[in-house]
Design an enzyme around this catalytic site. Structure first.
Site, PDB file in Angstrom:
ATOM      1  N   SER B  66       1.206  -1.517   0.034  1.00  0.00           N
ATOM      2  CA  SER B  66       0.215  -0.132  -0.401  1.00  0.00           C
ATOM      3  C   SER B  66       0.626   1.414   0.143  1.00  0.00           C
ATOM      4  O   SER B  66       0.169   1.943  -0.174  1.00  0.00           O
ATOM      5  CB  SER B  66      -0.853  -0.265   1.178  1.00  0.00           C
ATOM      6  OG  SER B  66      -1.833  -1.079   1.047  1.00  0.00           O
ATOM      7  N   LYS B  69       0.115   3.288  -2.680  1.00  0.00           N
ATOM      8  CA  LYS B  69      -0.622   4.087  -3.369  1.00  0.00           C
ATOM      9  C   LYS B  69      -0.752   5.456  -3.106  1.00  0.00           C
ATOM     10  O   LYS B  69      -1.490   6.229  -3.953  1.00  0.00           O
ATOM     11  CB  LYS B  69      -1.844   4.171  -2.107  1.00  0.00           C
ATOM     12  CG  LYS B  69      -2.042   2.465  -2.410  1.00  0.00           C
ATOM     13  CD  LYS B  69      -3.168   2.129  -0.697  1.00  0.00           C
ATOM     14  CE  LYS B  69      -3.964   1.057  -0.831  1.00  0.00           C
ATOM     15  NZ  LYS B  69      -4.235   0.492   0.577  1.00  0.00           N
ATOM     16  N   TYR B 193      -4.031  -2.954 -10.785  1.00  0.00           N
ATOM     17  CA  TYR B 193      -3.778  -2.820  -8.867  1.00  0.00           C
ATOM     18  C   TYR B 193      -2.601  -3.671  -8.440  1.00  0.00           C
ATOM     19  O   TYR B 193      -2.000  -3.180  -7.520  1.00  0.00           O
ATOM     20  CB  TYR B 193      -5.096  -2.551  -8.179  1.00  0.00           C
ATOM     21  CG  TYR B 193      -4.974  -2.468  -6.999  1.00  0.00           C
ATOM     22  CD1 TYR B 193      -4.560  -0.833  -6.235  1.00  0.00           C
ATOM     23  CD2 TYR B 193      -5.268  -3.798  -6.059  1.00  0.00           C
ATOM     24  CE1 TYR B 193      -4.737  -0.928  -4.722  1.00  0.00           C
ATOM     25  CE2 TYR B 193      -5.400  -2.950  -4.606  1.00  0.00           C
ATOM     26  CZ  TYR B 193      -4.590  -2.562  -3.923  1.00  0.00           C
ATOM     27  OH  TYR B 193      -4.737  -1.883  -2.402  1.00  0.00           O
ATOM     28  N   TYR B 241      -4.381   4.167   7.443  1.00  0.00           N
ATOM     29  CA  TYR B 241      -5.821   3.258   7.912  1.00  0.00           C
ATOM     30  C   TYR B 241      -7.171   3.739   9.553  1.00  0.00           C
ATOM     31  O   TYR B 241      -6.606   4.903   9.458  1.00  0.00           O
ATOM     32  CB  TYR B 241      -5.826   1.325   7.523  1.00  0.00           C
ATOM     33  CG  TYR B 241      -4.438   1.595   7.014  1.00  0.00           C
ATOM     34  CD1 TYR B 241      -5.388   1.415   5.372  1.00  0.00           C
ATOM     35  CD2 TYR B 241      -4.005   0.463   6.884  1.00  0.00           C
ATOM     36  CE1 TYR B 241      -4.670   1.065   4.871  1.00  0.00           C
ATOM     37  CE2 TYR B 241      -2.907   0.247   6.403  1.00  0.00           C
ATOM     38  CZ  TYR B 241      -3.744   0.593   4.736  1.00  0.00           C
ATOM     39  OH  TYR B 241      -2.353  -0.211   3.785  1.00  0.00           O
ATOM     40  N   VAL B 259       0.747  -3.354   4.184  1.00  0.00           N
ATOM     41  CA  VAL B 259       0.546  -4.780   4.664  1.00  0.00           C
ATOM     42  C   VAL B 259       2.221  -5.158   4.725  1.00  0.00           C
ATOM     43  O   VAL B 259       2.372  -6.708   5.538  1.00  0.00           O
ATOM     44  CB  VAL B 259      -0.423  -5.469   4.395  1.00  0.00           C
ATOM     45  CG1 VAL B 259      -1.249  -5.465   4.844  1.00  0.00           C
ATOM     46  CG2 VAL B 259      -0.214  -6.018   3.237  1.00  0.00           C
TER      47      VAL B 259
END
Lengths: 305, 305, 305, 305
Positions: B66, B69, B193, B241, B259
């Site tokens: 992530s 992102k 993705y 998050y 992660v």
């Protein structure tokens, strides 16, 4: 920047805001707030190097409402220390300021001290072992010390009116109590909480009162540097309810808003800024206040990022 | 601070982390991540003035997951501009990274670009009007340019494995499509993705790749100063998050976690910092990575607040 | 009541319904359903003592859609027995038929077999260990045996169209799979599910097909008496999605609706009743079909209560 | 069935229940309920043809708690007619009896009159325009008339204790008031509500009191036949909270439970049945009471389906 230049910028912002077409809508859930004239705007800056610049309706007192939560949180942390975090979290809620949904899903521990449920817990902590009048005296004393101005009062009529129409807050308080996260009776805590929210200040006073969060030498020193940073972090992530991400994105400063139309923002090491305009946007934050903060921050190149 | 002093601090942090009792738990939802050895730790700092200091397992490549992102968001904003915000919000979600609940309540518009649903929309935007391979080439090119290092690759086996086990992401993509918020077929978007998430970098490379967000002269300049601030604001409010508030409170820096165990943090105007340790905490963020960030930030007096 | 009297009542209901001002709105999420003419109405009753009375457009075939879930459930229970209840619950959901929220909160176990998620699990159970065509053959065979009429078919174009626009169902299926509550690939299960929903029957055929749930001698006997009661109980509590309580209150009979505009209701020991009118109410149930059921039940003094 | 045969069946059920290993757990949220001895069981049947058969601890009075909601609803409908449905819905909630989540999502209109929020609205309706004592007199009068027994009282100590520990109900009441769905002050409504729930009856009395819902000649006639059916429909879909679907599936009869351990079930046209055993299952319904109801219904071939 010279004081004159700063003043000129604030005056220009006031001119632009006064020409705005959409002023938002005044909070109407209690008569005392509903009757506040919509077309008011004020801005004030208290720079780290001293003094205060103000423009617009900067000497009109208004109800600081949820802006009081930042002062109450500073006091509660001073009393309880990190124990407070056993009772309330430090995360953005992703929900409206008065939502009760998350409280049920998370067993009575509010997400953060700035949504209503979390602020009620904070006030409950300040109340521990003493009478409401003593708790209120401490809160008012803290605000006056921060502003270095004793001419700051609680509007009792606003507090009474909040109490009369505060069923949603009563629901939150009883819910907290049901989960054993309220030490005092709901009536007692809310009586104190509504009075704390009913503190009235002018925009100029609010800018001065915010200086303890700037973290620069020569300013009123009410909490430690480490705690200043943490309070600012909480304001940035949670200070504008579910509009906090948007505010961080557009303005880039830690800030706390109130439904009375006030916003207090901090430029770490540089200045404390207050705006006031009673018309709110859809999140319950001052509409023109937010616009003005965005313009000032951009012009001054003020951003924590 | 001299380069030698910085290096000494990083070495000391590595020593402390290696003595930790609780290393967290490696992500186990795909075999390729589950087999990563738990007891790894690395930290690297790329100061604004140039160079890079690193310690621990800083040359071990890991799956950035992530963390990708933030690069994808920078690219998508470059292509779509503020139009992107019609499709995805800028608010903390208050929910887990893979939650679908909010997506139903809010009619298919993800809360922010860092939860999975929002990142899928971001990748869909990058894909518009071209083939996955071209989109991936742009993403990889951007990362290499940021790190000034072409020795960065996508691990195809990890991407395949994600695809094989990615039912929850498929659910999100189909849900977005049902609300007309996905321009391309779910298979196409997720194929892209999963490959984007499967980029592998060393901790040293990641610290270098983050320099474009520091906003200091002499560093790779891939986006405008205004956009840097906004990207940092989003990282601070949403980057970890539902542990974002906690991270802002403890560390006080904008950051993005993955992660795979990596975290990229930015000290505006000062430095880009990367940590890696594959054991995760309850929010899905690197456990020791977070601890190390907190220690380094305190020692260096790095905080945006 | 004589057959002539029953026929007269049905004719009178058709007359009243045809004079209705509000016919509701045809389901428009797929073109094949959107083009069904709105102003159609039919009603048919198959009494326990034999025969069938019908009125209105009773010989027009329509897409039974979710009414198929009751046949599929009977088959799945026949194959898996009470094991099925490990995978799906028996409680009203309190949510819309295509909601995914509960599925996340309850870890992938759908509330009941009549919301879409639960029906997908049911079809997955029927599919276990065999090809879609075989599963569909069993479902169609069951319906034909129940109606004692082989002239019942699947409309492949409707099934294809559902598949093309079925992103929300794909989201549900992938979500179930993510929680290990789907044995077959989402594409396979949904391919079967969409075909099952695309069975076409006339109102007369549907009334006849419902007789296996009446539990009276001389009627097609496809499931045990104990299971009939349980199927009826599920239809009463969950058969009309989040309009089930309302339907039980107003009509007082177990029933299952479909977005094609059909409703099948059971009068235990007395009759099977079918209505068809493609205009839906806000819950997705046939508007005039519900009104007609209420009128007929009141006139016939039919109620389980 | 002869009276002797019925008696024999009830005796046999008592024997089986008394041999149970798992008796569930007594409600412990107030001391008065927590101290009720766990190992009690009673069952009573009042057939349509008259008389009453009872077995076990059938003459021990217990707190009927939420079973009172069915009497209150009958009274409120008698006073307000269908207007009541403007304030409260008729759908299963899919949530726990004391949940506040749905109330926020649905703007203060409770899903049905049997969850706490809905029952508070029902009592508020009965209170309209008069004092709590008069409202309570009507409720108690209704129950006595239904049971044809004046020896039924309210346990004031239980009511006081509920009031003392009723923070969750206070939260619900204030929430309803915030949405303008409470005509009287929360204290007044809850004072009445807690007293209504504190009615004590024996199992024998409760079976007799339920006869007005059987709808057979010769029984106390307190509401119209049409209303009887609707009350039964509501009990079937909503009477056991989020265990209602399960109860309908297993037992197949309309019923209302209370946390005191009582359940009242209706066999339309045939009988009124009451059970009592204070140990509850996970939904808050009597554990052995539910088992006993299932056994009796199966043996007697009693089911509405």
């Amino acid at each position: 920047m010279s004081a004159a230049d700063l003043q000129a910028r604030l005056d220009a912002i006031v001119d632009r805001m006064r020409a705005a077409e959409d002023w938002g809508a005044v909070a109407d859930y209690i008569p005392e707030l509903a009757r506040v004239p919509l077309r008011q705007f004020a801005i004030a800056v208290a720079p780290a190097e001293g003094g205060v610049a103000a423009a617009g309706d900067a000497d009109v007192p208004f109800s600081i409402q949820s802006v009081s939560k930042i002062f109450a949180l500073a006091i509660a942390l001073g009393r309880a220390g990190d124990q407070l975090w056993n009772r309330v979290g430090r995360e953005p809620s992703g929900s409206a300021f008065n939502s009760i949904v998350q409280l049920e899903h998370e067993q009575g521990r509010p997400r953060n001290p700035f949504i209503n449920a979390g602020a009620i817990v904070t006030t409950d902590e300040i109340l521990k072992g003493r009478a409401p009048r003593d708790a209120l005296a401490e809160i008012l004393g803290f605000v006056r010390a921060a502003a270095e101005d004793d001419d700051i009062y609680i509007n009792d009529r606003v507090a009474q009116s909040e109490n009369h129409h505060g069923h949603r807050n009563y629901a939150l308080a009883h819910f907290l109590r049901a989960f054993d996260n309220l030490a005092n009776a709901p009536e007692l805590v809310l009586g104190t909480y509504f009075h704390q929210c009913a503190i009235e200040m002018t925009t100029r006073q609010l800018a001065l009162a915010g200086r303890f969060l700037v973290g620069a030498p020569g300013l009123p020193r009410l909490v430690s540097t480490a705690r200043i940073r943490r309070l600012n972090a909480l304001m940035l992530t949670c200070g504008q309810y579910d509009g906090s991400g948007e505010f961080a994105f557009r303005v880039g400063l830690p800030a706390k808003s109130g439904v009375g139309g006030g916003i207090l923002a901090i430029v770490p090491g540089r200045a404390s800024v207050a705006v006031f305009s009673p018309g709110l946007d859809g999140y319950g934050n001052s509409l023109l206040g937010t616009v003005a903060m965005e313009q000032l921050a951009r012009q001054m190149d003020w951003s924590v990022f």
